[in-house]
Design a protein around this motif. Structure first.
Motif, PDB file in Angstrom:
ATOM      1  N   ALA A  36       0.863  -1.182   0.000  1.00 27.70           N
ATOM      2  CA  ALA A  36       0.000   0.000   0.000  1.00 27.70           C
ATOM      3  C   ALA A  36       0.896   1.227   0.000  1.00 27.70           C
ATOM      4  O   ALA A  36       1.620   1.482   0.964  1.00 27.70           O
ATOM      5  N   SER A  85       1.399   5.256  -0.309  1.00 34.82           N
ATOM      6  CA  SER A  85       0.819   6.602  -0.275  1.00 34.82           C
ATOM      7  C   SER A  85       1.785   7.645  -0.817  1.00 34.82           C
ATOM      8  O   SER A  85       1.367   8.721  -1.250  1.00 34.82           O
ATOM      9  N   SER A  89       5.526   4.468   3.762  1.00 31.58           N
ATOM     10  CA  SER A  89       5.151   3.561   2.679  1.00 31.58           C
ATOM     11  C   SER A  89       6.255   3.435   1.630  1.00 31.58           C
ATOM     12  O   SER A  89       6.434   2.369   1.028  1.00 31.58           O
ATOM     13  N   HIS A 107      -1.913   2.459  -5.081  1.00 29.55           N
ATOM     14  CA  HIS A 107      -2.081   3.787  -4.490  1.00 29.55           C
ATOM     15  C   HIS A 107      -3.542   4.194  -4.596  1.00 29.55           C
ATOM     16  O   HIS A 107      -4.167   4.028  -5.648  1.00 29.55           O
ATOM     17  N   ARG A 145     -10.417   5.514   5.356  1.00 30.68           N
ATOM     18  CA  ARG A 145      -9.973   4.196   5.800  1.00 30.68           C
ATOM     19  C   ARG A 145     -10.844   3.091   5.202  1.00 30.68           C
ATOM     20  O   ARG A 145     -10.332   2.078   4.712  1.00 30.68           O
ATOM     21  N   ARG A 182     -10.062   2.790   1.439  1.00 29.74           N
ATOM     22  CA  ARG A 182      -8.732   2.194   1.233  1.00 29.74           C
ATOM     23  C   ARG A 182      -8.766   0.679   1.386  1.00 29.74           C
ATOM     24  O   ARG A 182      -8.310  -0.061   0.517  1.00 29.74           O
ATOM     25  N   TYR A 183      -9.285   0.233   2.519  1.00 32.60           N
ATOM     26  CA  TYR A 183      -9.255  -1.208   2.800  1.00 32.60           C
ATOM     27  C   TYR A 183     -10.158  -1.996   1.856  1.00 32.60           C
ATOM     28  O   TYR A 183      -9.874  -3.145   1.526  1.00 32.60           O
ATOM     29  N   PHE A 196      -8.095  -2.232  -1.346  1.00 29.54           N
ATOM     30  CA  PHE A 196      -7.005  -3.192  -1.145  1.00 29.54           C
ATOM     31  C   PHE A 196      -7.538  -4.616  -1.243  1.00 29.54           C
ATOM     32  O   PHE A 196      -6.944  -5.485  -1.899  1.00 29.54           O
ATOM     33  N   THR A 255       0.823  -2.977   4.715  1.00 28.23           N
ATOM     34  CA  THR A 255       0.631  -1.564   5.025  1.00 28.23           C
ATOM     35  C   THR A 255       1.811  -1.085   5.869  1.00 28.23           C
ATOM     36  O   THR A 255       2.476  -1.885   6.543  1.00 28.23           O
ATOM     37  N   HIS A 305       2.334   0.669   8.643  1.00 22.84           N
ATOM     38  CA  HIS A 305       2.205   1.101  10.035  1.00 22.84           C
ATOM     39  C   HIS A 305       3.492   0.794  10.804  1.00 22.84           C
ATOM     40  O   HIS A 305       4.009  -0.324  10.740  1.00 22.84           O
ATOM     41  N   PHE A 339      -3.706  -8.951   5.779  1.00 21.89           N
ATOM     42  CA  PHE A 339      -2.966  -7.699   5.915  1.00 21.89           C
ATOM     43  C   PHE A 339      -1.764  -7.909   6.838  1.00 21.89           C
ATOM     44  O   PHE A 339      -1.908  -8.473   7.928  1.00 21.89           O
ATOM     45  N   ARG A 368       1.983  -6.052   8.493  1.00 18.22           N
ATOM     46  CA  ARG A 368       2.598  -4.762   8.810  1.00 18.22           C
ATOM     47  C   ARG A 368       4.069  -4.982   9.182  1.00 18.22           C
ATOM     48  O   ARG A 368       4.424  -5.025  10.357  1.00 18.22           O
TER      49      ARG A 368
END
Length: 438
Positions: A25, A27, A32, A54, A105, A108-109, A112, A124, A126, A158, A160
Motif C-alpha cells: 500500500a 501513499s 510507505s 495507491h 480508511r 482504502r481497505y 485493497f 501496510t 504502520h 494484511f 505490517r
C-alpha cells in the motif's frame, strides 16, 4: 540494520506463511516508500512477487494528484508493477454520514481487498510510532483491552512489516539510500487528534523514557496476548450459554467474561453498546430484572436466563454518527450544527466525551444525570414535564460510549459540563430548517 530487523519481524509473526505475492500500500509518504523499497529488496529472498497500489482520495486537490504521480514515477524507476485508484472520499463521507478519516480508511481497505487474490498479502506501512499514537488515542477516548492492544501485526491477509520499527528508523533508512518522499500537508497541522499526540504528547513522553516506543510495543504485545486469552474464554462461554436469542447460565462466569458475553450478545442483536448499558445488564443477570434498551426492545433476566422481548414502537429509531458541521436527523424539520468552539448555544467539555458520539432520537428507558445533579433522571418523565407533545417526536439526543450526554430541551450530562478547567469546547445549535428557508 533496518532490513534485517524487518525480516525478523516478518518471521516472528509468520507474515509470509502461504504467501505467493505481496501488494504494498503506497501513499508516497516516508513510511510507505520505505516499506516498498525494503520489500523490493527482500521479496526475491522469499521467492515472492511484488506490486504496489495507491489510492487517490481526492481530498487535497492538486496535492492528491501530485502524490499519485510521485508513486507512479517511483514504481516505474524501480520496475515495480503499479496501480492507482481514484475515489471521491469526501462525497462518500457525505453520503454515508461519516468523518473524512473514517471514510478514507473504509475506502482504502475495500480497494485493497478487491485488488487482492488468493495467496496474496497486503502490506501496510504502520510503524511502532503509529502503534503508540493509536494506543494513546484509544486510552484518551476510553477503551478496553482491545484498544490498548494497538495495531495488530497480522490481520487476515494484511501484514505490517514495519510495526516494530519507528518513524525515525524509516527516515534514517531513506536518507541512507538517498530516497525522497512526499509529505501530506495535513500531517503538519494540529487540527487532528493524532497530530496533537504525535507533535505534542509523544515528544514529552520521550523525554521521560527514551525507549518509549520499544516499551509501548512490548506492552501492547502483552495486552494483546491477554486480550486474546479473554476473547477465547468469552467465545467458549458464549457458545455454552447462547441459545437462539437467550443467554442461559451466564452468572456462573467471572464478571469480566460476563461483560464480554453481554457485549457480544448486544452486537449480534444490533443493540447499541456502551459501558452504562453493559453494567446495568450485568446487574440483572445476577439479581434478575428488566431493562428497556429501545422503544421496542427489552432485556429481561429470570432464573439466570437473559432474553429479548420486543414490542411495537410508535417511533422509528433514527441515529447517525455525530460529525462536525451540519447533521440531519429529521429531514425538512431541523438541522443539528456542531462547532469545535463556543459558537453554539449548548457547550460541552470535549475532553470528557468518551469515544464516538451518536446523534439519535428518543429511546424508551433513557436516563441522564443532568449537570449539577448526583442522580439519574428518567428522560420520559422530564419530557412529559417540559416538552409539548407535538415536539417530542423530533427531539435530538447524543450518546457517547458511556451513555446519554445530551437531551434536547432537557440539558446535558453532569460528566461533560464545562468548568474552569475545560481546555477544549464542543458546542452545537439546533435550527428549524423550514424557518430558515423562509
Amino acid at each position: 540494520m533496518l532490513t534485517d530487523r524487518i525480516i525478523r519481524t516478518i518471521n516472528t509473526y509468520s507474515m509470509l506463511k502461504g504467501c505467493s505475492h505481496i501488494t504494498a500500500a503506497l501513499s508516497g509518504g516516508a513510511d510507505s516508500v520505505c516499506l516498498l523499497r525494503i520489500l523490493n529488496e527482500i521479496c526475491p529472498l522469499f521467492h515472492i512477487s511484488l506490486d504496489a497500489i495507491h489510492v487517490n482520495h481526492c481530498i487535497r486537490g492538486e496535492e492528491s494528484d501530485r502524490d499519485e504521480e510521485f508513486c507512479r514515477n517511483l514504481c516505474k524507476k524501480i520496475d515495480i508493477p503499479f496501480k492507482a485508484v481514484k475515489y471521491n472520499v469526501p462525497e462518500y463521507a457525505k453520503t454515508n454520514k461519516i468523518s473524512i478519516e473514517e471514510a478514507a480508511r473504509n475506502v482504502r481497505y475495500r480497494i485493497f481487498s478487491e485488488h487482492s487474490q488468493s495467496g496474496w498479502k497486503i502490506a501496510t506501512a504502520h510503524t511502532s510510532s503509529d502503534n503508540a499514537e493509536t494506543i494513546l488515542i484509544n486510552l484518551v477516548r476510553g477503551t478496553g483491552l482491545k484498544g490498548l492492544s494497538g495495531i495488530p501485526p497480522v490481520r487476515d491477509n494484511f501484514i505490517r512489516p514495519l510495526i516494530e520499527s519507528t518513524r525515525s528508523d524509516v527516515e534514517d533508512y531513506l536518507l541512507s539510500i538517498n530516497q525522497d518522499f512526499i509529505t501530506d500537508s495535513t500531517n503538519l497541522t494540529l487540527d487532528y487528534t493524532r497530530n496533537k499526540i504525535r507533535h505534542m504528547v509523544i515528544p514529552e513522553l520521550l523525554k521521560i523514557n527514551r525507549g518509549f516506543f520499544s516499551t509501548i510495543t512490548n506492552e501492547s504485545k502483552i495486552i494483546s496476548e491477554e486480550n486474546e486469552y479473554l476473547e477465547n474464554k468469552t467465545a467458549e462461554a458464549f457458545q455454552n450459554c447462547c441459545q437462539e436469542d437467550k443467554l442461559i447460565g451466564l452468572s456462573k462466569y467471572d464478571s469480566v467474561i460476563v461483560k464480554r458475553c453481554i457485549m457480544k450478545f448486544l452486537k449480534r442483536e444490533n443493540i447499541s453498546v456502551n459501558s452504562q448499558r453493559i453494567n446495568a445488564i450485568e446487574n440483572i443477570i445476577y439479581n434478575e430484572g428488566k431493562i428497556n434498551v429501545s422503544a421496542k426492545t427489552f432485556l429481561i433476566c429470570k432464573k439466570d436466563v437473559l432474553f429479548i422481548s420486543r414490542s411495537e414502537n410508535k417511533y422509528e429509531e433514527l441515529s447517525v454518527p455525530l460529525k462536525m458541521g451540519v447533521n440531519i436527523l429529521f429531514p425538512e424539520k431541523k438541522k443539528f450544527i456542531v462547532y469545535k468552539n463556543d459558537s453554539g448555544n449548548v457547550l460541552l467539555d470535549f475532553d470528557k466525551i468518551k469515544g464516538k458520539m451518536i446523534l439519535r432520537n428518543r429511546r424508551f428507558g433513557d436516563k441522564i444525570m443532568l449537570a449539577g445533579r448526583s442522580f439519574n433522571s428518567s428522560v420520559k418523565k422530564l419530557i412529559n414535564e417540559k416538552i409539548p407533545a407535538y415536539e417530542r417526536p423530533y427531539l435530538h439526543f447524543i450518546e457517547d460510549e458511556e451513555g446519554l450526554i445530551f437531551a434536547e430541551g432537557i440539558g446535558i450530562s453532569d460528566r461533560v459540563k464545562v468548568t474552569d478547567k475545560t481546555k477544549m469546547i464542543l458546542s452545537f445549535s439546533i435550527e428549524d430548517i423550514k424557518q430558515k428557508e423562509k
